[in-house]
Motif scaffolding. Structure first.
Motif, PDB file in Angstrom:
ATOM      1  N   LEU A  24      81.388 -33.876  71.846  1.00 44.76           N
ATOM      2  CA  LEU A  24      80.649 -32.763  72.428  1.00 44.76           C
ATOM      3  C   LEU A  24      79.457 -33.253  73.244  1.00 44.76           C
ATOM      4  CD1 LEU A  24      79.877 -29.745  72.728  1.00 44.76           C
ATOM      5  CD2 LEU A  24      78.680 -29.954  70.540  1.00 44.76           C
ATOM      6  N   ILE A  25      78.689 -34.159  72.679  1.00 47.22           N
ATOM      7  CA  ILE A  25      77.519 -34.692  73.370  1.00 47.22           C
ATOM      8  C   ILE A  25      77.913 -35.367  74.672  1.00 47.22           C
ATOM      9  CG2 ILE A  25      75.725 -36.477  73.222  1.00 47.22           C
ATOM     10  CD1 ILE A  25      75.526 -35.765  70.203  1.00 47.22           C
ATOM     11  N   GLN A  26      79.008 -36.112  74.616  1.00 49.14           N
ATOM     12  CA  GLN A  26      79.486 -36.822  75.795  1.00 49.14           C
ATOM     13  C   GLN A  26      80.012 -35.849  76.844  1.00 49.14           C
ATOM     14  OE1 GLN A  26      81.636 -40.195  74.516  1.00 49.14           O
ATOM     15  NE2 GLN A  26      82.647 -40.581  76.477  1.00 49.14           N
ATOM     16  N   MET A  27      80.766 -34.852  76.401  1.00 48.46           N
ATOM     17  CA  MET A  27      81.358 -33.908  77.334  1.00 48.46           C
ATOM     18  C   MET A  27      80.289 -33.066  78.026  1.00 48.46           C
ATOM     19  SD  MET A  27      84.422 -31.181  76.691  1.00 48.46           S
ATOM     20  CE  MET A  27      83.432 -29.885  75.993  1.00 48.46           C
ATOM     21  N   ALA A  28      79.244 -32.718  77.293  1.00 45.22           N
ATOM     22  CA  ALA A  28      78.174 -31.893  77.856  1.00 45.22           C
ATOM     23  C   ALA A  28      77.085 -32.725  78.517  1.00 45.22           C
ATOM     24  CB  ALA A  28      77.569 -31.022  76.759  1.00 45.22           C
ATOM     25  N   ARG A  29      77.268 -34.041  78.534  1.00 45.79           N
ATOM     26  CA  ARG A  29      76.313 -34.970  79.147  1.00 45.79           C
ATOM     27  C   ARG A  29      74.922 -34.819  78.526  1.00 45.79           C
ATOM     28  NH1 ARG A  29      77.251 -34.404  85.552  1.00 45.79           N
ATOM     29  NH2 ARG A  29      77.263 -32.183  85.029  1.00 45.79           N
ATOM     30  N   LEU A  30      74.893 -34.823  77.210  1.00 43.47           N
ATOM     31  CA  LEU A  30      73.634 -34.670  76.474  1.00 43.47           C
ATOM     32  C   LEU A  30      73.154 -35.985  75.871  1.00 43.47           C
ATOM     33  CD1 LEU A  30      74.427 -31.359  74.531  1.00 43.47           C
ATOM     34  CD2 LEU A  30      72.982 -31.607  76.560  1.00 43.47           C
ATOM     35  N   GLN A  31      73.837 -37.088  76.177  1.00 45.39           N
ATOM     36  CA  GLN A  31      73.542 -38.339  75.496  1.00 45.39           C
ATOM     37  C   GLN A  31      72.139 -38.864  75.773  1.00 45.39           C
ATOM     38  OE1 GLN A  31      76.086 -37.863  77.535  1.00 45.39           O
ATOM     39  NE2 GLN A  31      75.921 -39.241  79.286  1.00 45.39           N
ATOM     40  N   GLU A  32      71.504 -38.402  76.839  1.00 42.57           N
ATOM     41  CA  GLU A  32      70.125 -38.821  77.111  1.00 42.57           C
ATOM     42  C   GLU A  32      69.113 -37.907  76.433  1.00 42.57           C
ATOM     43  OE1 GLU A  32      69.462 -41.621  78.603  1.00 42.57           O
ATOM     44  OE2 GLU A  32      71.613 -41.955  78.883  1.00 42.57           O
ATOM     45  N   VAL A  33      69.598 -36.811  75.834  1.00 40.96           N
ATOM     46  CA  VAL A  33      68.704 -35.815  75.247  1.00 40.96           C
ATOM     47  C   VAL A  33      68.741 -35.865  73.724  1.00 40.96           C
ATOM     48  CG1 VAL A  33      68.069 -33.372  75.218  1.00 40.96           C
ATOM     49  CG2 VAL A  33      69.198 -34.350  77.235  1.00 40.96           C
ATOM     50  N   ILE A  34      69.949 -35.933  73.174  1.00 38.20           N
ATOM     51  CA  ILE A  34      70.110 -35.928  71.725  1.00 38.20           C
ATOM     52  C   ILE A  34      71.051 -37.046  71.309  1.00 38.20           C
ATOM     53  CG2 ILE A  34      69.674 -33.460  71.505  1.00 38.20           C
ATOM     54  CD1 ILE A  34      72.625 -32.976  71.345  1.00 38.20           C
ATOM     55  N   LYS A  35      71.028 -37.359  70.050  1.00 37.03           N
ATOM     56  CA  LYS A  35      71.883 -38.393  69.487  1.00 37.03           C
ATOM     57  C   LYS A  35      72.663 -37.819  68.309  1.00 37.03           C
ATOM     58  CE  LYS A  35      70.233 -41.552  72.234  1.00 37.03           C
ATOM     59  NZ  LYS A  35      71.051 -42.085  73.355  1.00 37.03           N
ATOM     60  N   PRO A  36      73.899 -38.296  68.098  1.00 34.42           N
ATOM     61  CA  PRO A  36      74.628 -37.842  66.905  1.00 34.42           C
ATOM     62  C   PRO A  36      73.909 -38.309  65.656  1.00 34.42           C
ATOM     63  CG  PRO A  36      76.070 -39.007  68.459  1.00 34.42           C
ATOM     64  CD  PRO A  36      74.656 -39.258  68.886  1.00 34.42           C
ATOM     65  N   GLU A  37      73.597 -37.391  64.777  1.00 33.95           N
ATOM     66  CA  GLU A  37      72.933 -37.772  63.537  1.00 33.95           C
ATOM     67  C   GLU A  37      73.144 -36.686  62.491  1.00 33.95           C
ATOM     68  OE1 GLU A  37      68.660 -37.680  63.400  1.00 33.95           O
ATOM     69  OE2 GLU A  37      68.554 -36.543  65.264  1.00 33.95           O
ATOM     70  N   TRP A  38      72.936 -37.064  61.260  1.00 32.23           N
ATOM     71  CA  TRP A  38      73.000 -36.125  60.142  1.00 32.23           C
ATOM     72  C   TRP A  38      71.598 -35.884  59.640  1.00 32.23           C
ATOM     73  CZ3 TRP A  38      77.584 -34.066  58.141  1.00 32.23           C
ATOM     74  CH2 TRP A  38      78.766 -34.614  58.643  1.00 32.23           C
ATOM     75  N   ARG A  39      71.213 -34.633  59.568  1.00 32.08           N
ATOM     76  CA  ARG A  39      69.931 -34.266  58.978  1.00 32.08           C
ATOM     77  C   ARG A  39      70.229 -33.328  57.817  1.00 32.08           C
ATOM     78  NH1 ARG A  39      65.988 -35.817  62.664  1.00 32.08           N
ATOM     79  NH2 ARG A  39      64.369 -34.673  61.546  1.00 32.08           N
ATOM     80  N   ASN A  40      69.601 -33.567  56.680  1.00 38.08           N
ATOM     81  CA  ASN A  40      69.860 -32.762  55.483  1.00 38.08           C
ATOM     82  C   ASN A  40      71.340 -32.803  55.114  1.00 38.08           C
ATOM     83  OD1 ASN A  40      69.086 -31.027  53.364  1.00 38.08           O
ATOM     84  ND2 ASN A  40      69.685 -29.227  54.531  1.00 38.08           N
ATOM     85  N   SER A  41      71.932 -33.996  55.247  1.00 37.97           N
ATOM     86  CA  SER A  41      73.367 -34.111  55.010  1.00 37.97           C
ATOM     87  C   SER A  41      73.703 -33.986  53.532  1.00 37.97           C
ATOM     88  CB  SER A  41      73.866 -35.467  55.516  1.00 37.97           C
ATOM     89  OG  SER A  41      75.210 -35.669  55.144  1.00 37.97           O
ATOM     90  N   GLY A  42      74.734 -33.209  53.255  1.00 39.09           N
ATOM     91  CA  GLY A  42      75.204 -33.071  51.884  1.00 39.09           C
ATOM     92  C   GLY A  42      76.293 -34.059  51.555  1.00 39.09           C
ATOM     93  N   LYS A  43      76.645 -34.900  52.531  1.00 42.52           N
ATOM     94  CA  LYS A  43      77.710 -35.866  52.292  1.00 42.52           C
ATOM     95  C   LYS A  43      77.180 -37.023  51.463  1.00 42.52           C
ATOM     96  CE  LYS A  43      80.979 -36.583  55.129  1.00 42.52           C
ATOM     97  NZ  LYS A  43      81.828 -37.059  56.226  1.00 42.52           N
TER      98      LYS A  43
END
Length: 351
Positions: A278-297
């Motif tokens: 999704l990040i790559q397709m929407a060209r958001l890689q300079e804005v946000i990074k894939p990450e887990w916050r408050n992950s229950g995993k």
């Protein structure tokens, strides 16, 4: 003499207009072409316009490879097709069902639309949408304000018409997870670990008062509702048509996914790859990074789910399936293995 001056003035104005038109025409054509190309891009599958990344040999570690990107694209297409098929099969796309846009966030700057399903990576993506709303990471990491309240200062709650109009040039997505895993996560987060004197702490006290029976041996000693008490509460609330807490409302009701077109359907089980896609397709890689916050995993997640659902009886599990039936059906989840968890308590067939 006056007529000559007027004629000269008119001639000068015509020449100036033609000169300006000649100067602006190339730019107007470029803008029209760019706008047409932009709309064509978003009205296609919105995948292959990322080819330039691969052609330019980008080796960003956060990006998927060409092969993996196309593999995930095929996965998304299959999920979209499955959702459309099930919506039609269940008649949930008919005019008799109302569309709800209240929980969507529309980012016009980056052309992405998200339906926020609580307890499905919502903490991570609320953070991302706040970054896209131009809050700084430093501010977001320090502030005591509720992320959703911060977001709603920048993202007005849309109408159905606003949402559908925005979809014309945007990527629309949602994140789903197994309905009963989501329910267990909500229970652990909002009931077991409720802040003292908070809304959910008060809810827990009401649940205990109503559902904790002294006739049940041994009587639970937990200060919070045990899972079977919580489930009884949820099912009773649903039975009398009360509005459920947003953390365990069926997401079919929350997002009405049969009434809007989704470009990307992320699943909790494949979230790492899905959100990179999704990040790559929407060209958001300079804005946000894939990450887990408050992950229950974590290593104890499966054990915890098994422990919780082993406390239930078959009628309660039947009730939960009926409550989340469309969530199961539209997104291709099964409840069968949960019946195996309670099998020792009830060996009868569940149909």
């Amino acid at each position: 003499m006056g007529r000559r001056n007027v004629s000269a003035l008119r001639l000068g104005r015509c020449v100036a207009f033609l000169a300006a038109a000649a100067f602006l025409l190339p730019f107007s054509i470029l803008l029209m072409v760019a706008d047409q190309q932009y709309n064509l891009t978003y009205n296609s599958k919105r995948v292959f316009y990322q080819e330039y990344m691969f052609e330019n040999g980008s080796h960003d570690e956060g990006l998927l490879s060409r092969e993996k990107f196309l593999e995930v694209a095929n996965r998304m297409e299959a999920r979209r097709d499955y959702l459309r098929s099930e919506c039609s099969k269940q008649s949930l796309d008919s005019s008799s069902h109302k569309a709800y846009a209240w929980e969507y966030l529309i980012n016009r700057q980056y052309h992405v639309i998200w339906c926020n399903i609580f307890k499905a990576a919502s903490t991570s993506w609320m953070y991302n949408f706040n970054l896209m709303a131009n809050y700084t990471a430093t501010f977001l990491d320090k502030t005591k304000e509720v992320p959703l309240e911060l977001a709603r200062k920048k993202y007005a709650r849309p109408t159905v018409e606003m949402l559908r109009k925005a979809q014309g040039d945007s990527i629309t997505f949602l994140i789903v997870r197994h309905p009963l895993e989501r329910l267990a996560s909500a229970y652990n987060d909002k009931i077991v670990h409720a802040w003292p004197k908070s809304f959910h702490d008060q809810m827990g006290r009401r649940i205990i008062k109503k559902y904790r029976k002294s006739s049940v041996k041994p009587v639970p000693t937990e200060r919070y509702p045990v899972f079977e008490e919580f489930v009884s509460y949820v099912l009773d609330e649903a039975k009398v048509k009360k509005t459920l807490d947003m953390h365990w409302t069926p997401y079919t009701d929350f997002c009405t996914p049969c009434k809007f077109n989704f470009d990307v359907i992320l699943k909790f089980e494949t979230l790492d790859e899905d959100q990179r896609f999704l990040i790559q397709m929407a060209r958001l890689q300079e804005v946000i990074k894939p990450e887990w916050r408050n992950s229950g995993k974590g290593t104890n997640t499966l054990h915890n789910i098994n422990h919780l659902y082993s406390r239930l009886k078959k009628p309660q599990l039947d009730g939960l399936y009926n409550l989340y039936k469309y969530d199961f059906q539209l997104f291709n989840y099964t409840i069968d293995n949960y019946y195996e968890i309670i099998k020792k308590d009830d060996d009868s067939n569940h149909g």
